[in-house]
Design an enzyme around this catalytic site. Sequence first.
Site, PDB file in Angstrom:
ATOM      1  N   LYS A 186     -13.651   4.218 -29.357  1.00 26.49           N
ATOM      2  CA  LYS A 186     -15.027   3.692 -29.321  1.00 26.49           C
ATOM      3  C   LYS A 186     -15.310   2.953 -30.628  1.00 26.49           C
ATOM      4  CE  LYS A 186     -19.083   4.684 -30.604  1.00 26.49           C
ATOM      5  NZ  LYS A 186     -19.634   3.350 -30.913  1.00 26.49           N
ATOM      6  N   GLU A 261     -12.508  10.128 -42.062  1.00 22.03           N
ATOM      7  CA  GLU A 261     -12.404   9.231 -43.234  1.00 22.03           C
ATOM      8  C   GLU A 261     -13.814   8.703 -43.469  1.00 22.03           C
ATOM      9  OE1 GLU A 261     -12.177   6.513 -45.540  1.00 22.03           O
ATOM     10  OE2 GLU A 261     -10.785   5.303 -44.335  1.00 22.03           O
ATOM     11  N   CYS A 295     -15.323   1.651 -47.864  1.00 20.79           N
ATOM     12  CA  CYS A 295     -15.425   3.029 -48.340  1.00 20.79           C
ATOM     13  C   CYS A 295     -14.774   3.177 -49.711  1.00 20.79           C
ATOM     14  CB  CYS A 295     -14.780   3.977 -47.336  1.00 20.79           C
ATOM     15  SG  CYS A 295     -13.098   3.528 -46.911  1.00 20.79           S
ATOM     16  N   GLU A 394     -23.934   6.231 -51.553  1.00 16.14           N
ATOM     17  CA  GLU A 394     -23.108   5.089 -51.166  1.00 16.14           C
ATOM     18  C   GLU A 394     -24.034   3.972 -50.676  1.00 16.14           C
ATOM     19  OE1 GLU A 394     -20.593   5.383 -47.595  1.00 16.14           O
ATOM     20  OE2 GLU A 394     -19.019   4.416 -48.764  1.00 16.14           O
TER      21      GLU A 394
HETATM   22  O1  TXE Z   1     -22.185   4.251 -39.556  1.00 13.36           O
HETATM   23  P1  TXE Z   1     -21.769   5.401 -38.560  1.00 13.36           P
HETATM   24  P2  TXE Z   1     -23.617   3.759 -39.981  1.00 13.36           P
HETATM   25  C1  TXE Z   1     -21.241   4.519 -44.523  1.00 13.36           C
HETATM   26  C2  TXE Z   1     -22.013   3.458 -45.270  1.00 13.36           C
HETATM   27  C3  TXE Z   1     -23.099   3.112 -44.326  1.00 13.36           C
HETATM   28  C4  TXE Z   1     -23.406   4.471 -43.761  1.00 13.36           C
HETATM   29  C5  TXE Z   1     -24.083   4.465 -42.440  1.00 13.36           C
HETATM   30  O2  TXE Z   1     -22.557   4.004 -46.433  1.00 13.36           O
HETATM   31  O3  TXE Z   1     -24.221   2.555 -44.950  1.00 13.36           O
HETATM   32  O4  TXE Z   1     -22.143   5.075 -43.618  1.00 13.36           O
HETATM   33  O5  TXE Z   1     -23.383   3.649 -41.541  1.00 13.36           O
HETATM   34  C6  TXE Z   1     -20.371   5.970 -34.273  1.00 13.36           C
HETATM   35  N1  TXE Z   1     -21.150  10.593 -32.165  1.00 13.36           N
HETATM   36  N2  TXE Z   1     -20.089   3.993 -43.808  1.00 13.36           N
HETATM   37  O6  TXE Z   1     -24.655   4.769 -39.716  1.00 13.36           O
HETATM   38  O7  TXE Z   1     -22.945   5.923 -37.808  1.00 13.36           O
HETATM   39  C7  TXE Z   1     -20.949   4.579 -34.368  1.00 13.36           C
HETATM   40  O8  TXE Z   1     -21.358   4.109 -33.095  1.00 13.36           O
HETATM   41  C8  TXE Z   1     -20.074   9.793 -32.101  1.00 13.36           C
HETATM   42  C9  TXE Z   1     -18.802   4.225 -44.430  1.00 13.36           C
HETATM   43  O9  TXE Z   1     -23.814   2.433 -39.377  1.00 13.36           O
HETATM   44  O10 TXE Z   1     -20.929   6.345 -39.295  1.00 13.36           O
HETATM   45  C10 TXE Z   1     -19.772   3.825 -34.950  1.00 13.36           C
HETATM   46  O11 TXE Z   1     -18.815   3.550 -33.929  1.00 13.36           O
HETATM   47  N3  TXE Z   1     -20.020   8.586 -32.703  1.00 13.36           N
HETATM   48  C11 TXE Z   1     -17.678   3.842 -43.589  1.00 13.36           C
HETATM   49  C12 TXE Z   1     -19.169   4.852 -35.918  1.00 13.36           C
HETATM   50  O12 TXE Z   1     -19.687   6.111 -35.506  1.00 13.36           O
HETATM   51  C13 TXE Z   1     -21.076   8.196 -33.423  1.00 13.36           C
HETATM   52  C14 TXE Z   1     -17.831   2.900 -42.507  1.00 13.36           C
HETATM   53  C15 TXE Z   1     -19.503   4.643 -37.388  1.00 13.36           C
HETATM   54  O13 TXE Z   1     -20.898   4.547 -37.530  1.00 13.36           O
HETATM   55  C16 TXE Z   1     -22.232   8.995 -33.523  1.00 13.36           C
HETATM   56  C17 TXE Z   1     -19.159   2.796 -41.965  1.00 13.36           C
HETATM   57  C18 TXE Z   1     -22.233  10.253 -32.852  1.00 13.36           C
HETATM   58  N4  TXE Z   1     -23.276  11.077 -32.904  1.00 13.36           N
HETATM   59  C19 TXE Z   1     -20.230   3.328 -42.650  1.00 13.36           C
HETATM   60  N5  TXE Z   1     -23.132   8.347 -34.299  1.00 13.36           N
HETATM   61  C20 TXE Z   1     -16.269   3.970 -44.094  1.00 13.36           C
HETATM   62  N6  TXE Z   1     -15.756   5.189 -44.271  1.00 13.36           N
HETATM   63  O14 TXE Z   1     -15.594   2.972 -44.293  1.00 13.36           O
HETATM   64  C21 TXE Z   1     -22.560   7.175 -34.680  1.00 13.36           C
HETATM   65  N7  TXE Z   1     -21.330   7.064 -34.131  1.00 13.36           N
END
Ligand code: TXE
Length: 501
Positions: A186, A261, A295, A394
Amino acid sequence: MSVSLSRSFPLNQHVTSIIDGESVVAKREGFDIEVVNPTDEQVISRLREADDTEVDAAVRSARLAFDQGPWPRMDINARKDILYSIRDHLRKNAEELAYLECLNTGLPLRSVQVHVDRMARNFEFFAEVASNVHGETYTQTAGYLTYITREPKGVAGCIAPWNAPLALASMRVATCIPWGNTCVLKPSEYTPLSMRRMVEIFHEAGLPPGVVNLVNGRGAVTGQALVSHPDIDMIGFTGGTTTGRAIAATAGRNLKPVALELGGKSANIIFESADIERALDGALAGIFSNNGQQCLAGSRILVQRGIADEFIERFVARAKNIRLGDPMLADTEIGPLAFRAHLERVLSFVEVARRDGAKLLTGGARANDQSHGWFMQPTAVLAPHNDAQVCQEEIFGPFATFLIFDTLDEAIQIANASKFGLVTYVWSDDLHTVMRCSRDIRAGTVWVNTPLMRELRAPFGGYKESGIGRDGPQASLEFFTELKSTIIPIDAVKMHRYGAA
Ligand code: TXE
C-alpha cells in the site's frame, strides 16, 4: 536527461489496485482521491480507494500465491531469474518511472534517477542474498541428526510513504519476496503513480500473479484494513513515528511481527578538526537533498564554537543560492514539497522556532517567486538550546536547525539527547574524535566525512523511536524467514512403551 515522454493530464483512467496480476476495474461507486502535481497544483489523476473488500481480495490473492502458488516452491535459480528480469525491466523503464515519480512527488529528477537505479539494484542484491541462504546441522547428541532450515514466513503487508516512493517501497518489496514470501503493497495516497507502474513492470518481467498485489487508499481506511487483516503474517512499514506506533499496536494485538523504518532528527556534527569545505557541502546535502523530505536528513547541525560564525555564514550564503524550481529541469536543486498540508506543517515550524527563541538565519517562507506549487525557501535557524522544539521534532523539509557546542563530550551528549536515533553525520579528521562519536552516539548509522552513503550489505535502521528492525542481508533474512528444526534419529531409538504388557 531531457524528458521525452508526453502524456495528457489528467490521466483519463483511475489509479486502481492490482490484484492477482490484474488491474482492478474501478466500480461506478467508490471514494476518489485527487492525485496532484505539487509543482503546479494541478490534478493529474485520481485514485480509487480500495475498501475492506478489495483489501481482503488482495490478501487472499497473496495468501493463495504463498500457500499453493509456484513462487515459494520455485527452484532458486528460476526465482532469481525473475528477480533479475525485474531489475532489467525497471532499468528499461527507468525514464518513465523517474518521470512519474518526479511529477507526483516534486523530487528533482536528478535525485529520482539515482533512486530508480538503486531500486533495480535492490532486487539484484537481495536475489543474490536469498540464493545463498543455508541452514545448520547438529550431530552432537548421539544417534540423532538435527537440521535447521529457513523457510519464507508468508504474506507481508508493506506500507510505503510519499517522500521517496520508488526507493522506499522497492526496498520493502525487494527485502521481502526473494525468500519466497508474497505481499500486498500500500503506497501513500498522495503518490500512487510511480508505484502503480512499478507493480505493472514486476508483472511484465514475469513475476507470477499474486506475489505482489497493490492496493491504494488512505492510511486510516486501506492501510488499516491491511495491517489488521488476520491473514497477514508480518508488516513492513516506512513512514512517520506516530503512524508506526499505531501500526505496531495493531500488529501487537494480532501477534504479528513488524519492521518499522521511522523518522529522525539526526545530528550532523561539524568539528573544528574537519575539512570545512567538505563539511559544508555535506551539511547542505544532508538537509536539502530530496527537498529535505528524508528520514536520514542531517537536520540538527551542531557546529563547534571556533568555526561556528564562519561556517553558518557560508552555509546561509549557499542556501540563499540554491536553485528552486521545476523538478523536471536538470539544474533544479530543490522542488516543491509533496502536498499542501505538508508545506503548511513545515512552514508552521518557523513560528515555533520564533517562540522557542531561535534566530531565523534565512528563508522561513513560501517561495514567492513561484506563482504555483508548494515551494518553500531553503530555511535555517539558530536554536538557543537542544530542548527547543525545532531541535526535537522531525520537520521533514528544507529546514536546518543549527546549534553551537564547545567540546566533544557536549556534542555527543546533544546528539544523543533526542527521542530518535536513525543516523549521525560526523565531520572531523581527528581519529580520536571520530572513534568516540562512532562508539558513543546511539544511532543506527554513523557517517564519517561523507553524507548519505547507503551500503546495501550493512544493516540500515534506527535506534529508539526511529524504528524497529533493520534492512540488510542478515536482518531481512531474520525478519522474513522462519526457522525450522527437524530432528531425526539415525537408528531406531528406545522409547518407553506406554500401555505395553
Ligand atoms: O506519514 P504516514 P505522514 C514523517 C515526517 C512527516 C510525518 C508525518 O516527519 O512529516 O512522518 O507524515 C500510511 N494504518 N515521515 O503522516 O502517516 C499512509 O497512508 C496503516 C517520515 O504523511 O506515516 C502512507 O502510506 N497505514 C518518513 C504511510 O502510512 C497507515 C516518511 C506513511 O504515512 C495508517 C514519511 C494506518 N493507520 C513521513 N496511517 C520516513 N521514515 O522516511 C497512515 N498510513
